[in-house]
Scaffold this motif. Sequence first.
Motif, PDB file in Angstrom:
ATOM      1  N   ASP A 116       0.534  12.665   8.766  1.00 23.70           N
ATOM      2  CA  ASP A 116      -0.186  13.885   8.410  1.00 23.70           C
ATOM      3  C   ASP A 116      -1.407  13.495   7.594  1.00 23.70           C
ATOM      4  O   ASP A 116      -1.495  12.398   7.045  1.00 23.70           O
ATOM      5  CB  ASP A 116       0.710  14.893   7.688  1.00 23.70           C
ATOM      6  N   CYS A 117      -2.364  14.382   7.512  1.00 24.56           N
ATOM      7  CA  CYS A 117      -3.656  14.059   6.889  1.00 24.56           C
ATOM      8  C   CYS A 117      -3.528  13.648   5.425  1.00 24.56           C
ATOM      9  O   CYS A 117      -4.212  12.742   4.970  1.00 24.56           O
ATOM     10  CB  CYS A 117      -4.615  15.233   7.039  1.00 24.56           C
ATOM     11  N   GLY A 118      -2.655  14.300   4.685  1.00 21.19           N
ATOM     12  CA  GLY A 118      -2.465  13.959   3.283  1.00 21.19           C
ATOM     13  C   GLY A 118      -1.894  12.572   3.094  1.00 21.19           C
ATOM     14  O   GLY A 118      -2.158  11.905   2.090  1.00 21.19           O
ATOM     15  N   LEU A 119      -1.136  12.119   4.049  1.00 23.09           N
ATOM     16  CA  LEU A 119      -0.555  10.775   4.005  1.00 23.09           C
ATOM     17  C   LEU A 119      -1.567   9.731   4.462  1.00 23.09           C
ATOM     18  O   LEU A 119      -1.670   8.655   3.868  1.00 23.09           O
ATOM     19  CB  LEU A 119       0.680  10.735   4.912  1.00 23.09           C
ATOM     20  N   ARG A 120      -2.317  10.064   5.485  1.00 26.23           N
ATOM     21  CA  ARG A 120      -3.292   9.112   6.010  1.00 26.23           C
ATOM     22  C   ARG A 120      -4.504   8.970   5.090  1.00 26.23           C
ATOM     23  O   ARG A 120      -5.069   7.885   4.957  1.00 26.23           O
ATOM     24  CB  ARG A 120      -3.756   9.538   7.407  1.00 26.23           C
ATOM     25  N   PHE A 121      -4.914  10.055   4.464  1.00 24.70           N
ATOM     26  CA  PHE A 121      -6.077  10.039   3.570  1.00 24.70           C
ATOM     27  C   PHE A 121      -5.723  10.713   2.241  1.00 24.70           C
ATOM     28  O   PHE A 121      -6.177  11.808   1.960  1.00 24.70           O
ATOM     29  CB  PHE A 121      -7.272  10.742   4.229  1.00 24.70           C
ATOM     30  N   PRO A 122      -4.928  10.038   1.427  1.00 27.30           N
ATOM     31  CA  PRO A 122      -4.549  10.615   0.124  1.00 27.30           C
ATOM     32  C   PRO A 122      -5.679  10.453  -0.893  1.00 27.30           C
ATOM     33  O   PRO A 122      -6.727   9.879  -0.590  1.00 27.30           O
ATOM     34  CB  PRO A 122      -3.348   9.760  -0.274  1.00 27.30           C
ATOM     35  N   ALA A 123      -5.428  10.904  -2.099  1.00 30.56           N
ATOM     36  CA  ALA A 123      -6.383  10.670  -3.191  1.00 30.56           C
ATOM     37  C   ALA A 123      -6.500   9.168  -3.397  1.00 30.56           C
ATOM     38  O   ALA A 123      -5.632   8.390  -2.987  1.00 30.56           O
ATOM     39  CB  ALA A 123      -5.877  11.350  -4.459  1.00 30.56           C
ATOM     40  N   TRP A 124      -7.552   8.756  -4.041  1.00 34.49           N
ATOM     41  CA  TRP A 124      -7.844   7.338  -4.251  1.00 34.49           C
ATOM     42  C   TRP A 124      -7.089   6.745  -5.447  1.00 34.49           C
ATOM     43  O   TRP A 124      -7.234   5.562  -5.754  1.00 34.49           O
ATOM     44  CB  TRP A 124      -9.351   7.154  -4.444  1.00 34.49           C
ATOM     45  N   ASP A 125      -6.301   7.537  -6.131  1.00 32.97           N
ATOM     46  CA  ASP A 125      -5.649   7.114  -7.370  1.00 32.97           C
ATOM     47  C   ASP A 125      -4.853   5.821  -7.242  1.00 32.97           C
ATOM     48  O   ASP A 125      -4.995   4.918  -8.073  1.00 32.97           O
ATOM     49  CB  ASP A 125      -4.729   8.219  -7.901  1.00 32.97           C
ATOM     50  N   ASN A 126      -3.988   5.714  -6.228  1.00 35.58           N
ATOM     51  CA  ASN A 126      -3.150   4.512  -6.088  1.00 35.58           C
ATOM     52  C   ASN A 126      -3.985   3.253  -5.864  1.00 35.58           C
ATOM     53  O   ASN A 126      -3.687   2.203  -6.432  1.00 35.58           O
ATOM     54  CB  ASN A 126      -2.141   4.673  -4.943  1.00 35.58           C
ATOM     55  N   ALA A 127      -5.025   3.376  -5.063  1.00 35.83           N
ATOM     56  CA  ALA A 127      -5.891   2.213  -4.809  1.00 35.83           C
ATOM     57  C   ALA A 127      -6.624   1.819  -6.086  1.00 35.83           C
ATOM     58  O   ALA A 127      -6.762   0.626  -6.387  1.00 35.83           O
ATOM     59  CB  ALA A 127      -6.881   2.526  -3.693  1.00 35.83           C
ATOM     60  N   GLU A 128      -7.072   2.807  -6.848  1.00 37.74           N
ATOM     61  CA  GLU A 128      -7.753   2.511  -8.112  1.00 37.74           C
ATOM     62  C   GLU A 128      -6.820   1.829  -9.106  1.00 37.74           C
ATOM     63  O   GLU A 128      -7.210   0.864  -9.770  1.00 37.74           O
ATOM     64  CB  GLU A 128      -8.292   3.796  -8.747  1.00 37.74           C
ATOM     65  N   VAL A 129      -5.579   2.316  -9.202  1.00 33.89           N
ATOM     66  CA  VAL A 129      -4.605   1.717 -10.118  1.00 33.89           C
ATOM     67  C   VAL A 129      -4.317   0.279  -9.705  1.00 33.89           C
ATOM     68  O   VAL A 129      -4.286  -0.629 -10.544  1.00 33.89           O
ATOM     69  CB  VAL A 129      -3.306   2.566 -10.173  1.00 33.89           C
ATOM     70  N   THR A 130      -4.127   0.060  -8.406  1.00 34.38           N
ATOM     71  CA  THR A 130      -3.880  -1.304  -7.918  1.00 34.38           C
ATOM     72  C   THR A 130      -5.046  -2.213  -8.263  1.00 34.38           C
ATOM     73  O   THR A 130      -4.855  -3.345  -8.713  1.00 34.38           O
ATOM     74  CB  THR A 130      -3.631  -1.295  -6.390  1.00 34.38           C
ATOM     75  N   PHE A 131      -6.260  -1.719  -8.075  1.00 34.90           N
ATOM     76  CA  PHE A 131      -7.446  -2.502  -8.418  1.00 34.90           C
ATOM     77  C   PHE A 131      -7.472  -2.821  -9.908  1.00 34.90           C
ATOM     78  O   PHE A 131      -7.652  -3.976 -10.298  1.00 34.90           O
ATOM     79  CB  PHE A 131      -8.720  -1.751  -8.007  1.00 34.90           C
ATOM     80  N   GLN A 132      -7.286  -1.810 -10.745  1.00 35.15           N
ATOM     81  CA  GLN A 132      -7.357  -1.996 -12.192  1.00 35.15           C
ATOM     82  C   GLN A 132      -6.267  -2.951 -12.700  1.00 35.15           C
ATOM     83  O   GLN A 132      -6.531  -3.813 -13.535  1.00 35.15           O
ATOM     84  CB  GLN A 132      -7.250  -0.651 -12.929  1.00 35.15           C
ATOM     85  N   GLU A 133      -5.066  -2.810 -12.185  1.00 36.04           N
ATOM     86  CA  GLU A 133      -3.937  -3.615 -12.666  1.00 36.04           C
ATOM     87  C   GLU A 133      -3.960  -5.051 -12.146  1.00 36.04           C
ATOM     88  O   GLU A 133      -3.490  -5.960 -12.813  1.00 36.04           O
ATOM     89  CB  GLU A 133      -2.615  -2.956 -12.289  1.00 36.04           C
ATOM     90  N   ASN A 134      -4.497  -5.253 -10.953  1.00 32.95           N
ATOM     91  CA  ASN A 134      -4.382  -6.569 -10.316  1.00 32.95           C
ATOM     92  C   ASN A 134      -5.688  -7.324 -10.113  1.00 32.95           C
ATOM     93  O   ASN A 134      -5.651  -8.534  -9.886  1.00 32.95           O
ATOM     94  CB  ASN A 134      -3.692  -6.427  -8.958  1.00 32.95           C
TER      95      ASN A 134
END
Length: 137
Positions: free
Chosen positions: A82-100
Amino acid sequence: MKRGAAHFLLLSVGLGLMASPLMAERNLIPSLESIPDVCPERPSEPDWMQNIALRDAYQRVLVQDIYRAQNMERIVETGSCDCGLRFPAWDNAEVTFQENHANANRSEMLQASDSYNRRANDLRPEAQAICEAVGNW
């Protein structure tokens, strides 16, 4: 008189034919706003990514690569597209970037981008099949 009218007619037709391609070209100029065919309600990239300095663009690319890999993983893990799953908010990617990766140097970030791209590309055929089945590819 007939000769003058004939010249005027030829000139008018010639100018009309020359202007016609110019008008057609004007209609072919792409707009800067592109609306995707699939899931048009996608979240925008975070402001800091859109406004990043050119010399730091590799950071933006890394977050985009993280986002894409996470989304492919999510689709394959859930079997849903579904669209929300395929194109979610960018939050998780940002957290992964910041943490790693936020403290990594340019070379390390480029290597990480390559790794996320490989992950996403490995999952792409399976994710594509799932998304095509529901018309979201």
